[in-house]
Design a protein around this motif. Structure first.
Motif, PDB file in Angstrom:
ATOM      1  N   ALA A  67       0.813  -1.227   0.000  1.00 28.45           N
ATOM      2  CA  ALA A  67       0.000   0.000   0.000  1.00 28.45           C
ATOM      3  C   ALA A  67       0.841   1.270   0.000  1.00 28.45           C
ATOM      4  O   ALA A  67       0.290   2.370  -0.155  1.00 28.45           O
ATOM      5  N   PHE A  68       2.163   1.159   0.150  1.00 24.52           N
ATOM      6  CA  PHE A  68       2.986   2.362   0.316  1.00 24.52           C
ATOM      7  C   PHE A  68       2.911   3.280  -0.899  1.00 24.52           C
ATOM      8  O   PHE A  68       2.575   4.464  -0.772  1.00 24.52           O
ATOM      9  N   ILE A  69       3.219   2.776  -2.081  1.00 30.11           N
ATOM     10  CA  ILE A  69       3.244   3.627  -3.276  1.00 30.11           C
ATOM     11  C   ILE A  69       1.844   4.163  -3.598  1.00 30.11           C
ATOM     12  O   ILE A  69       1.703   5.373  -3.831  1.00 30.11           O
ATOM     13  N   PRO A  70       0.805   3.324  -3.614  1.00 26.01           N
ATOM     14  CA  PRO A  70      -0.527   3.880  -3.884  1.00 26.01           C
ATOM     15  C   PRO A  70      -0.956   4.956  -2.880  1.00 26.01           C
ATOM     16  O   PRO A  70      -1.550   5.971  -3.263  1.00 26.01           O
ATOM     17  N   THR A  71      -0.629   4.752  -1.616  1.00 24.16           N
ATOM     18  CA  THR A  71      -0.981   5.746  -0.594  1.00 24.16           C
ATOM     19  C   THR A  71      -0.207   7.038  -0.814  1.00 24.16           C
ATOM     20  O   THR A  71      -0.775   8.138  -0.718  1.00 24.16           O
ATOM     21  N   LEU A  72       1.066   6.925  -1.145  1.00 26.80           N
ATOM     22  CA  LEU A  72       1.889   8.105  -1.422  1.00 26.80           C
ATOM     23  C   LEU A  72       1.349   8.853  -2.632  1.00 26.80           C
ATOM     24  O   LEU A  72       1.219  10.087  -2.608  1.00 26.80           O
ATOM     25  N   MET A  73       0.990   8.132  -3.682  1.00 24.59           N
ATOM     26  CA  MET A  73       0.459   8.777  -4.878  1.00 24.59           C
ATOM     27  C   MET A  73      -0.893   9.446  -4.595  1.00 24.59           C
ATOM     28  O   MET A  73      -1.172  10.529  -5.095  1.00 24.59           O
ATOM     29  N   GLN A  74      -1.701   8.823  -3.764  1.00 20.68           N
ATOM     30  CA  GLN A  74      -2.980   9.423  -3.379  1.00 20.68           C
ATOM     31  C   GLN A  74      -2.749  10.711  -2.586  1.00 20.68           C
ATOM     32  O   GLN A  74      -3.467  11.705  -2.771  1.00 20.68           O
ATOM     33  N   THR A  75      -1.744  10.723  -1.740  1.00 18.25           N
ATOM     34  CA  THR A  75      -1.405  11.925  -0.974  1.00 18.25           C
ATOM     35  C   THR A  75      -1.000  13.051  -1.919  1.00 18.25           C
ATOM     36  O   THR A  75      -1.459  14.190  -1.777  1.00 18.25           O
ATOM     37  N   PHE A  76      -0.139  12.738  -2.889  1.00 21.05           N
ATOM     38  CA  PHE A  76       0.255  13.746  -3.876  1.00 21.05           C
ATOM     39  C   PHE A  76      -0.960  14.260  -4.641  1.00 21.05           C
ATOM     40  O   PHE A  76      -1.083  15.462  -4.881  1.00 21.05           O
ATOM     41  N   GLN A  77      -1.855  13.362  -5.032  1.00 16.25           N
ATOM     42  CA  GLN A  77      -3.039  13.775  -5.782  1.00 16.25           C
ATOM     43  C   GLN A  77      -3.922  14.713  -4.963  1.00 16.25           C
ATOM     44  O   GLN A  77      -4.451  15.692  -5.492  1.00 16.25           O
ATOM     45  N   GLN A  78      -4.055  14.431  -3.666  1.00 20.37           N
ATOM     46  CA  GLN A  78      -4.865  15.293  -2.808  1.00 20.37           C
ATOM     47  C   GLN A  78      -4.232  16.670  -2.663  1.00 20.37           C
ATOM     48  O   GLN A  78      -4.917  17.692  -2.730  1.00 20.37           O
ATOM     49  N   ILE A  79      -2.923  16.700  -2.477  1.00 24.23           N
ATOM     50  CA  ILE A  79      -2.224  17.976  -2.365  1.00 24.23           C
ATOM     51  C   ILE A  79      -2.391  18.776  -3.650  1.00 24.23           C
ATOM     52  O   ILE A  79      -2.699  19.968  -3.622  1.00 24.23           O
ATOM     53  N   GLN A  80      -2.225  18.114  -4.790  1.00 23.22           N
ATOM     54  CA  GLN A  80      -2.358  18.811  -6.068  1.00 23.22           C
ATOM     55  C   GLN A  80      -3.784  19.288  -6.313  1.00 23.22           C
ATOM     56  O   GLN A  80      -3.988  20.379  -6.855  1.00 23.22           O
ATOM     57  N   ALA A  81      -4.760  18.502  -5.899  1.00 28.22           N
ATOM     58  CA  ALA A  81      -6.160  18.937  -6.026  1.00 28.22           C
ATOM     59  C   ALA A  81      -6.414  20.175  -5.178  1.00 28.22           C
ATOM     60  O   ALA A  81      -7.080  21.127  -5.625  1.00 28.22           O
ATOM     61  N   ASN A  82      -5.885  20.188  -3.969  1.00 27.83           N
ATOM     62  CA  ASN A  82      -6.039  21.355  -3.097  1.00 27.83           C
ATOM     63  C   ASN A  82      -5.359  22.581  -3.694  1.00 27.83           C
ATOM     64  O   ASN A  82      -5.888  23.695  -3.613  1.00 27.83           O
ATOM     65  N   ILE A  83      -4.203  22.374  -4.298  1.00 27.77           N
ATOM     66  CA  ILE A  83      -3.498  23.481  -4.945  1.00 27.77           C
ATOM     67  C   ILE A  83      -4.325  24.022  -6.112  1.00 27.77           C
ATOM     68  O   ILE A  83      -4.488  25.238  -6.257  1.00 27.77           O
ATOM     69  N   ARG A  84      -4.845  23.117  -6.943  1.00 32.53           N
ATOM     70  CA  ARG A  84      -5.664  23.555  -8.089  1.00 32.53           C
ATOM     71  C   ARG A  84      -6.875  24.356  -7.620  1.00 32.53           C
ATOM     72  O   ARG A  84      -7.216  25.383  -8.217  1.00 32.53           O
ATOM     73  N   LEU A  85      -7.530  23.893  -6.562  1.00 31.83           N
ATOM     74  CA  LEU A  85      -8.672  24.625  -6.018  1.00 31.83           C
ATOM     75  C   LEU A  85      -8.276  26.016  -5.547  1.00 31.83           C
ATOM     76  O   LEU A  85      -8.978  27.003  -5.796  1.00 31.83           O
ATOM     77  N   PHE A  86      -7.158  26.110  -4.854  1.00 26.33           N
ATOM     78  CA  PHE A  86      -6.706  27.395  -4.341  1.00 26.33           C
ATOM     79  C   PHE A  86      -6.331  28.325  -5.482  1.00 26.33           C
ATOM     80  O   PHE A  86      -6.679  29.513  -5.476  1.00 26.33           O
ATOM     81  N   ILE A  87      -5.662  27.803  -6.502  1.00 25.13           N
ATOM     82  CA  ILE A  87      -5.250  28.621  -7.649  1.00 25.13           C
ATOM     83  C   ILE A  87      -6.469  29.138  -8.399  1.00 25.13           C
ATOM     84  O   ILE A  87      -6.498  30.288  -8.839  1.00 25.13           O
TER      85      ILE A  87
END
Length: 111
Positions: A87-107
């Protein structure tokens, strides 16, 4: 993800528009780190992954994600038990996706 650092503190310091510009510049770099970490971890290239994690750790606190910090710590330490968990890589990738989604929303927020 708590947004206290990235979406509250930085706009107070830089202003909203400057923070949005900063995030637009940082977003491609974050995506490069995500891809590099994913590739290195999948290839079990622990040294390259650790070097990338170390570089990202310098700014990761801005994203105020405890799960990203914990994953980067495991990568830096080359904690093979954690890194080789299915689960390590999928969880890490999901974390990155959430951060990027939050960034897109803020931008995209024009208020």
């Amino acid at each position: 993800m708590s947004s206290s650092t990235l979406f509250t503190t930085l706009p107070k310091i830089l202003g909203k528009e400057a923070t949005q510009r900063l995030l637009k510049v940082a977003q491609p770099e974050l995506q490069q780190y995500q891809q590099g970490l994913s590739n290195s971890l999948q290839q079990q290239d622990w040294q390259t992954a650790a070097a990338l994690a170390h570089k990202l750790s310098a700014t990761a606190h801005l994203y105020d994600s405890a799960s990203l910090q914990a994953a980067l710590d495991d990568i830096n330490a080359q904690n093979l038990a954690a890194l080789q968990h299915p689960a390590f890589i999928p969880t890490l990738m999901q974390t990155f996706q959430q951060i990027q989604a939050n960034i897109r929303l803020f931008i995209s927020d024009n208020n």
